[in-house]
Design an enzyme around this catalytic site. Structure first.
Site, short mmCIF file in Angstrom:
data_model
loop_
_atom_site.label_atom_id
_atom_site.label_comp_id
_atom_site.label_asym_id
_atom_site.label_seq_id
_atom_site.Cartn_x
_atom_site.Cartn_y
_atom_site.Cartn_z
N GLY A 228 0.82 -1.20 0.00
CA GLY A 228 0.00 0.00 0.00
C GLY A 228 0.86 1.25 0.00
N SER A 229 0.27 2.33 0.46
CA SER A 229 0.96 3.62 0.40
C SER A 229 2.09 3.71 1.41
CB SER A 229 -0.04 4.75 0.66
OG SER A 229 -0.39 4.79 2.03
N THR A 230 3.05 4.55 1.11
CA THR A 230 4.18 4.76 2.01
C THR A 230 3.72 5.35 3.34
OG1 THR A 230 5.78 5.01 0.21
CG2 THR A 230 6.34 6.03 2.31
N GLU A 231 2.77 6.28 3.30
CA GLU A 231 2.29 6.89 4.54
C GLU A 231 1.67 5.85 5.47
OE1 GLU A 231 3.03 9.90 5.63
OE2 GLU A 231 4.22 9.91 3.80
N GLY A 233 2.32 2.68 5.38
CA GLY A 233 3.43 1.83 5.77
C GLY A 233 4.18 2.38 6.96
N GLU A 250 5.66 -3.55 0.54
CA GLU A 250 5.79 -2.98 -0.79
C GLU A 250 4.99 -1.68 -0.77
OE1 GLU A 250 4.29 -3.80 -5.32
OE2 GLU A 250 5.02 -5.53 -4.18
N CYS A 285 1.93 0.17 -8.50
CA CYS A 285 3.07 0.79 -7.80
C CYS A 285 4.27 0.91 -8.73
CB CYS A 285 3.45 -0.04 -6.58
SG CYS A 285 2.16 -0.16 -5.32
#
Length: 481
Positions: A228-231, A233, A250, A285
């Site tokens: 999912g999203s970095t934020e 994560g 990821e 992604c």
């Protein structure tokens, strides 16, 4: 009518039983806002805690099972999965938005993941003896309960690539599918779970904040695999730090493609470039999200890609001739539309192409035509952001060093590609690019399901995979005398 919804609609799975919740949310067809495809259960923290408790209990016996039994069960499950692909392709299209061809390919690869993982397990699990005077073996053991938190963009493959190796290595799992498109993955997991002891595979759905926090802070959960999203994560990393879990993530990407002066830009190459940008409507992604072109070929690339985009048929993915469907949800649709609008307002040149197959129903779906943006610089929002839509900025460069500097100028480092006839030069440039994988004259995925490579920087937290992901979910330990 609710009777037309799949059997998993509004339900969750714990200990081999499917339960109905009082609170549910609608799963909407992104190609037609008026169609309710089914319902998703909104599980409470108590239900998540019960899922973990059940998984932990199942782990006690499943972790001691013979690997031959695990592989056999998985192969049997894979054979049954093959029989339900055709009947569920339309369900994936209707809840996710993918075109039919992409959706069917995703479903077929699920059984491939199961079969290849089962075959790999039998050899990979064997103890490895190390040379030396002391007898030392490297042996493997499962870790415990694994939490699998999967995304909405490619829910099938990205879930199966984590659930399957976790189960094969002797772990039990709690799966949290994306709320906007959980139905197909749950339908398939229903089949897979039936081939394993109750409690080995559990599924909870609902609020990411509620479920994620419960899974991340529970000490019985020993591994978290998240896509999912970095934020999000980063939030998981913070929440999981209290119990020092194994994390495999990821996260976001802002992949750069570098087109050198000698690149072959024939029709086939432009199609590969287009596919790298527009696969799954750009909701990947590892899609190309920035193209850097040598100034001597810049106008050529823009014109050729503009022509290629103009032929793309956009519409409801359920139609066989559709090449690109809608975005999956309103939040992402609004974000991408906003990016385009702000770029245009800032003076950028916005080039829109593609064919609306059903103009009269266009406003009923989250449709965005393929869009090229020029006249922007490295600091422009549309260049620095992970667009996650059918939008691509194209920027010129003057020399290779500049191209590498621009490509690396991002907090992300998932994938990259180099387009040149000189493979040795491409490899030299790849050595300098900050990306987990670099492709030459293509921008795609690894065809071999045994392989994967983690992103760098804020694109991931993982390690390279050479054994179908089995190494994500097992601990290696030394046995010596």
């Amino acid at each position: 009518m609710i009777s037309t919804h799949p059997s998993v609609s509004g339900k969750y799975l714990i200990g081999g039983k499917w339960f109905q919740t009082e609170k549910t949310a609608n799963v909407i067809n992104p190609a037609n806002h008026n169609e309710v495809v089914g319902e998703v259960a909104i599980c409470s923290k108590n239900e998540v805690d019960l899922a973990v408790e059940t998984a932990a209990k199942a782990y006690e016996s499943w972790s001691q099972s013979e690997i031959e039994d695990r592989a056999h069960r998985m192969k049997m499950a894979a054979e049954e999965i093959k029989t339900i692909v055709e009947e569920n392709v339309s369900l994936l299209v209707r809840e996710n938005g993918k075109a039919l061809v992409e959706a069917k390919k995703d479903l077929l690869r699920c059984s491939d993941i199961m079969i290849q993982g089962a075959e790999e397990l039998l050899e990979w699990w064997k103890p490895e003896s190390l040379p030396g005077n002391q007898k030392v073996q490297i042996r493997k053991r499962p870790r415990g309960v694994a939490a699998i938190i999967s995304p909405w963009n490619s829910p099938m493959i990205l879930t199966f690539k984590r659930v399957i190796p976790a189960v094969l290595t002797g772990n039990s799992v709690v799966v949290k599918p994306a709320t906007s498109c959980p139905l197909t993955i749950m339908t398939f997991l229903k089949v897979v779970a039936s081939h394993f002891p109750d409690g080995v595979i559990n599924v909870v759905t609902g609020s990411g904040a509620v479920i994620g926090d419960a899974l991340c802070t529970d000490p019985r959960v020993r591994t978290i695999a998240f896509v999912g999203s970095t934020e999000t994560g980063k939030e998981i990393i913070r929440a999981a730090s209290g119990t020092v879990k194994k994390l495999y993530m990821e996260l976001g990407g802002n992949d750069a493609a570098i087109v050198l002066p000698d690149a072959n830009l024939d029709e086939a190459a432009i199609k590969r470039l287009r596919f790298g940008v527009l696969r799954a409507a750009g909701q990947v992604c590892s899609a190309i999200k920035r193209i850097y072109v040598h100034e001597s070929r810049y106008d050529e690339v823009v014109e050729k890609l503009k022509k290629e985009f103009s032929h793309i048929r956009v519409g409801n993915g359920i139609q066989p001739d559709v090449e690109m469907g809608p975005l999956n949800n309103k939040s992402q649709y609004d974000y991408v539309k906003g990016l385009i609008k702000r770029a245009e307002d800032s003076g950028a040149n916005v080039i829109t192409g593609g064919i609306q197959l059903d103009p009269e129903s266009w406003e009923q779906g989250y449709y965005i035509l393929p869009t090229i943006i020029t006249g922007v610089d490295q600091q422009s929002e549309v260049v620095r952001a992970e667009q996650f839509g059918p939008v691509i900025p194209i920027l010129p460069f003057s020399d290779v060093d500049e191209a590498i500097r621009l490509a690396n100028d991002s907090e992300f480092g998932l994938r990259a590609s180099v387009w040149t006839e000189d493979e040795e030069l491409a490899a030299t440039i790849a050595d300098r690019l900050e990306a987990g994988a670099v492709f030459h004259n293509n921008h795609t995925i690894f065809q071999d399901l045994h392989l994967d490579f983690p992103g760098l920087k804020e694109s991931g937290l993982s390690r390279e995979v050479r054994h179908c992901g089995l190494e994500y979910f097992a601990d290696s330990y030394g046995f010596a005398n």
